[in-house]
Design an enzyme around this catalytic site. Structure first.
Site, PDB file in Angstrom:
ATOM      1  N   GLU A 177     -34.487  43.397-103.026  1.00  0.00           N
ATOM      2  CA  GLU A 177     -33.176  43.160-102.426  1.00  0.00           C
ATOM      3  C   GLU A 177     -32.222  44.349-102.553  1.00  0.00           C
ATOM      4  O   GLU A 177     -31.563  44.714-101.572  1.00  0.00           O
ATOM      5  CB  GLU A 177     -32.562  41.899-103.038  1.00  0.00           C
ATOM      6  N   ASP A 206     -34.042  37.074 -95.688  1.00  0.00           N
ATOM      7  CA  ASP A 206     -33.482  36.973 -97.029  1.00  0.00           C
ATOM      8  C   ASP A 206     -33.654  35.528 -97.469  1.00  0.00           C
ATOM      9  O   ASP A 206     -32.909  34.645 -97.045  1.00  0.00           O
ATOM     10  CB  ASP A 206     -32.003  37.359 -97.018  1.00  0.00           C
ATOM     11  N   LYS A 217     -35.789  28.867-105.517  1.00  0.00           N
ATOM     12  CA  LYS A 217     -36.159  30.254-105.767  1.00  0.00           C
ATOM     13  C   LYS A 217     -36.295  30.542-107.263  1.00  0.00           C
ATOM     14  O   LYS A 217     -37.095  31.385-107.672  1.00  0.00           O
ATOM     15  CB  LYS A 217     -35.110  31.182-105.147  1.00  0.00           C
ATOM     16  N   ASP A 263     -25.776  43.049-106.794  1.00  0.00           N
ATOM     17  CA  ASP A 263     -26.079  41.868-105.989  1.00  0.00           C
ATOM     18  C   ASP A 263     -25.619  40.634-106.753  1.00  0.00           C
ATOM     19  O   ASP A 263     -26.263  40.201-107.697  1.00  0.00           O
ATOM     20  CB  ASP A 263     -27.579  41.805-105.710  1.00  0.00           C
TER      21      ASP A 263
END
Length: 269
Positions: A149, A8, A71, A171
């Site tokens: 994800e 992850d 990211k 999420d």
């Protein structure tokens, strides 16, 4: 075939895991005995760098050369983080984080970590996904694939569902808040729809707490906020304090952030 590891690669924290001999996903702790590693890279003069907790602590003393939340820049070909006169692409910065995860896992498990699957947000397009794969290759990994994800979160749950169901996976991470509708039937998972805010995660809450601290401090002292915003070391220190305060508010009704000689109270209503 050896173990296949799942990574992850998160906005604020990253982790690595594998499926053990009992068929259960097991997270591998890093060298700091923590299941998660801060997705932070601190660059040194001369080309060296550190990743994780050590890098995060450098934000207090040398924030200009510390890269975080990379990211959010994945897939942006015109972006580069400059440290000591050297430009680093999002892929190269991410590769340093991946190397840290893999190195720690290898030392803990006593075996090579080579084959990996990396998760990415469902909203990632081709450019972001290609950049993620490239980061893995730069890190020397065999990237077997990318997994959305929300799909990754639903796989374990889906394998245990006997009756067909439509479920919602949300999420709330360090960088985004995504909601995905998924159909699960006969251990098969189909993403129906996904959406959310790509700029609303834990990091954004930290920024709001930091801004509130600065504004309150200026109201109490009469000082201008410009002197604080222009001081990169103070801003880096406040970023760490804001995150710590946010975590403290999970279990307490208030937290204190000290700025210069003033104590700013952050209340959870």
């Amino acid at each position: 075939m050896g173990k296949i590891f799942g990574i992850d690669l998160g906005t604020t924290y990253s982790c690595i895991a594998y499926v053990n001999e009992y068929g259960i996903a097991e997270v591998v702790n890093n060298q700091d005995s923590s299941p998660v590693t801060p997705s932070v890279v601190a660059f040194e003069n001369g080309g060296g760098y550190s990743v994780g907790i050590a890098a995060k602590e450098t934000m207090n003393s040398d924030p200009d050369n510390v890269c975080s939340t990379i990211k959010r820049q994945m897939g942006k070909r015109d972006y580069a983080f400059n440290a000591y006169g050297v430009d680093y692409t999002p892929e190269s910065v991410s590769s340093f984080i991946l190397k840290k995860l893999v190195k720690d896992a290898s030392e803990v498990l006593g075996e090579e970590v080579k084959d990996v699957v990396i998760t990415c947000p469902a909203y990632f397009g081709l450019d972001e996904r290609d950049a993620t794969k490239k980061a893995g290759k730069i890190a020397g990994l065999n990237v077997l694939g990318l997994l959305d994800e929300p799909t990754a979160a639903a796989i374990s749950y889906g394998m245990q569902v006997e009756n067909p169901q439509t479920i919602m996976v949300y999420d709330l991470g360090g960088g985004t808040f995504d909601v995905t509708i998924i159909k699960v039937e006969n251990s098969k998972i189909q993403v129906v729809a996904t959406g959310g805010d790509h700029m609303m995660g834990g990091k954004d809450w930290d920024d709001i707490i930091r801004e509130y601290t600065i504004n309150t401090y200026c109201e109490l002292t009469g000082e201008s906020s410009d002197s604080i915003y222009d001081d990169n070391e103070v801003m880096g220190e406040l970023e760490v304090k804001a995150e710590n305060a946010k975590k403290l508010l999970t279990s307490k009704g208030s937290a204190i952030i000290k700025l210069n000689n003033e104590k700013i109270e952050i209340c959870c209503f």
